[in-house]
Design a protein around this motif. Structure first.
Motif, mmCIF file in Angstrom:
data_model
loop_
_atom_site.group_PDB
_atom_site.id
_atom_site.type_symbol
_atom_site.label_atom_id
_atom_site.label_comp_id
_atom_site.label_asym_id
_atom_site.label_seq_id
_atom_site.Cartn_x
_atom_site.Cartn_y
_atom_site.Cartn_z
ATOM 1 N N THR A 1 0.845 -1.200 0.000
ATOM 2 C CA THR A 1 0.000 0.000 0.000
ATOM 3 C C THR A 1 0.880 1.249 0.000
ATOM 4 O O THR A 1 0.626 2.204 -0.743
ATOM 5 C CB THR A 1 -0.924 0.026 1.238
ATOM 6 N N ARG A 2 1.925 1.233 0.816
ATOM 7 C CA ARG A 2 2.841 2.369 0.887
ATOM 8 C C ARG A 2 3.475 2.633 -0.470
ATOM 9 O O ARG A 2 3.507 3.770 -0.949
ATOM 10 C CB ARG A 2 3.916 2.083 1.945
ATOM 11 N N LYS A 3 3.954 1.586 -1.116
ATOM 12 C CA LYS A 3 4.605 1.726 -2.422
ATOM 13 C C LYS A 3 3.629 2.291 -3.462
ATOM 14 O O LYS A 3 3.958 3.206 -4.216
ATOM 15 C CB LYS A 3 5.126 0.360 -2.880
ATOM 16 N N LEU A 4 2.401 1.761 -3.478
ATOM 17 C CA LEU A 4 1.404 2.221 -4.444
ATOM 18 C C LEU A 4 1.010 3.681 -4.183
ATOM 19 O O LEU A 4 0.839 4.457 -5.129
ATOM 20 C CB LEU A 4 0.164 1.323 -4.403
ATOM 21 N N LEU A 5 0.880 4.048 -2.917
ATOM 22 C CA LEU A 5 0.543 5.442 -2.603
ATOM 23 C C LEU A 5 1.652 6.395 -3.031
ATOM 24 O O LEU A 5 1.382 7.472 -3.554
ATOM 25 C CB LEU A 5 0.268 5.601 -1.108
ATOM 26 N N VAL A 6 2.896 5.990 -2.821
ATOM 27 C CA VAL A 6 4.023 6.825 -3.259
ATOM 28 C C VAL A 6 3.969 6.995 -4.773
ATOM 29 O O VAL A 6 4.137 8.104 -5.289
ATOM 30 C CB VAL A 6 5.375 6.223 -2.795
ATOM 31 N N GLN A 7 3.726 5.910 -5.504
ATOM 32 C CA GLN A 7 3.609 6.004 -6.961
ATOM 33 C C GLN A 7 2.478 6.950 -7.368
ATOM 34 O O GLN A 7 2.636 7.783 -8.253
ATOM 35 C CB GLN A 7 3.350 4.626 -7.576
ATOM 36 N N LEU A 8 1.334 6.816 -6.698
ATOM 37 C CA LEU A 8 0.185 7.661 -7.013
ATOM 38 C C LEU A 8 0.490 9.130 -6.738
ATOM 39 O O LEU A 8 0.226 9.993 -7.574
ATOM 40 C CB LEU A 8 -1.039 7.204 -6.209
ATOM 41 N N TYR A 9 1.071 9.408 -5.580
ATOM 42 C CA TYR A 9 1.389 10.800 -5.229
ATOM 43 C C TYR A 9 2.462 11.361 -6.157
ATOM 44 O O TYR A 9 2.421 12.546 -6.498
ATOM 45 C CB TYR A 9 1.812 10.916 -3.766
ATOM 46 N N CYS A 10 3.414 10.542 -6.572
ATOM 47 C CA CYS A 10 4.435 11.007 -7.516
ATOM 48 C C CYS A 10 3.810 11.356 -8.861
ATOM 49 O O CYS A 10 4.170 12.354 -9.481
ATOM 50 C CB CYS A 10 5.528 9.961 -7.703
ATOM 51 N N GLN A 11 2.874 10.550 -9.319
ATOM 52 C CA GLN A 11 2.179 10.849 -10.578
ATOM 53 C C GLN A 11 1.437 12.175 -10.485
ATOM 54 O O GLN A 11 1.496 12.996 -11.388
ATOM 55 C CB GLN A 11 1.181 9.748 -10.927
ATOM 56 N N VAL A 12 0.741 12.367 -9.388
ATOM 57 C CA VAL A 12 -0.029 13.603 -9.202
ATOM 58 C C VAL A 12 0.906 14.799 -9.166
ATOM 59 O O VAL A 12 0.645 15.824 -9.795
ATOM 60 C CB VAL A 12 -0.885 13.523 -7.909
ATOM 61 N N THR A 13 2.040 14.674 -8.454
ATOM 62 C CA THR A 13 3.000 15.764 -8.352
ATOM 63 C C THR A 13 3.612 16.066 -9.709
ATOM 64 O O THR A 13 3.725 17.223 -10.101
ATOM 65 C CB THR A 13 4.115 15.406 -7.341
ATOM 66 N N CYS A 14 3.976 15.022 -10.459
ATOM 67 C CA CYS A 14 4.581 15.219 -11.789
ATOM 68 C C CYS A 14 3.597 15.901 -12.731
ATOM 69 O O CYS A 14 3.971 16.790 -13.487
ATOM 70 C CB CYS A 14 5.029 13.890 -12.383
ATOM 71 N N VAL A 15 2.336 15.515 -12.679
ATOM 72 C CA VAL A 15 1.325 16.137 -13.531
ATOM 73 C C VAL A 15 1.167 17.607 -13.154
ATOM 74 O O VAL A 15 1.104 18.479 -14.009
ATOM 75 C CB VAL A 15 -0.036 15.386 -13.420
ATOM 76 N N GLY A 16 1.152 17.898 -11.836
ATOM 77 C CA GLY A 16 1.029 19.286 -11.374
ATOM 78 C C GLY A 16 2.200 20.133 -11.818
ATOM 79 O O GLY A 16 2.035 21.275 -12.237
#
Length: 188
Positions: free
Chosen positions: A168-183
């Motif tokens: 879960t931690r790994k997937l959340l980091v991936q998700l937050y990184c995607q959101v940050t990169c898009v922003g």
């Protein structure tokens, strides 16, 4: 039964091989599991659906076999049929389990229906939301589809689980990184 589920069942019937495994099937639980596994392996959806419908109407509803059908329909990309079998399992008195719920989430996520997946997730009992297997399926779908508009309640559940579960931690980091990169890309 809704028209869309009947239509999907009709398509499955038409797409399966004629004859097949139906005659070879036994009626015990282990034989039923073996039959369904073989039907899924050979992509004989019509035979699997017919066998399961026959089994399930004979007053022997089984949550393991129901979960197998839900998972198979999820892998086949049939969220409507997966939901049909999930609702049927509940109707016959079997409680929702982690396998069935994660398979339902898989079917919605594979079809790109993340809003339906989130609605499904929000309706689950707390005991199921505490299972990383269930929540991880949804987070994985969000990562795959680049979704960033997750409700606060679902996000809080994911963060709680991330404290205990490394996936879960790994997937959340991936998700937050995607959101940050898009922003960042949008600002540039």
């Amino acid at each position: 039964m809704s028209k869309s589920i009947l239509l999907v069942l009709a398509i499955l019937v038409a797409s399966s091989e004629e004859g097949g495994l139906m005659e070879k099937s036994g009626r015990g639980r282990e034989e039923a599991k073996a039959f369904l596994k073989e039907a899924f392996r050979r992509e004989m959806w019509r035979d699997a659906v017919e066998y399961f419908e026959d089994w399930d109407t004979a007053e022997r509803s089984d949550p393991v076999l129901s979960s197998m059908m839900i998972n198979a329909m999820a892998r086949a990309g049939q969220p409507l049929l997966a939901r049909h079998f999930f609702d049927r399992m509940l109707l016959h008195g079997s409680p929702a389990n982690a396998v069935a719920c994660s398979s339902m989430l898989k079917s919605y996520c594979r079809a790109g229906e993340l809003q339906a997946a989130e609605r499904f997730l929000q309706q689950l009992e707390p005991r199921l939301l505490a299972k990383p297997r269930v929540v991880n399926m949804y987070v994985r779908g969000c990562v795959q589809h680049g979704a960033s508009n997750i409700s606060c309640a679902v996000e809080q559940t994911m963060v709680k689980l991330a404290r205990k579960d490394t996936t879960t931690r790994k997937l959340l980091v991936q998700l937050y990184c995607q959101v940050t990169c898009v922003g960042v890309r949008e600002r540039v």
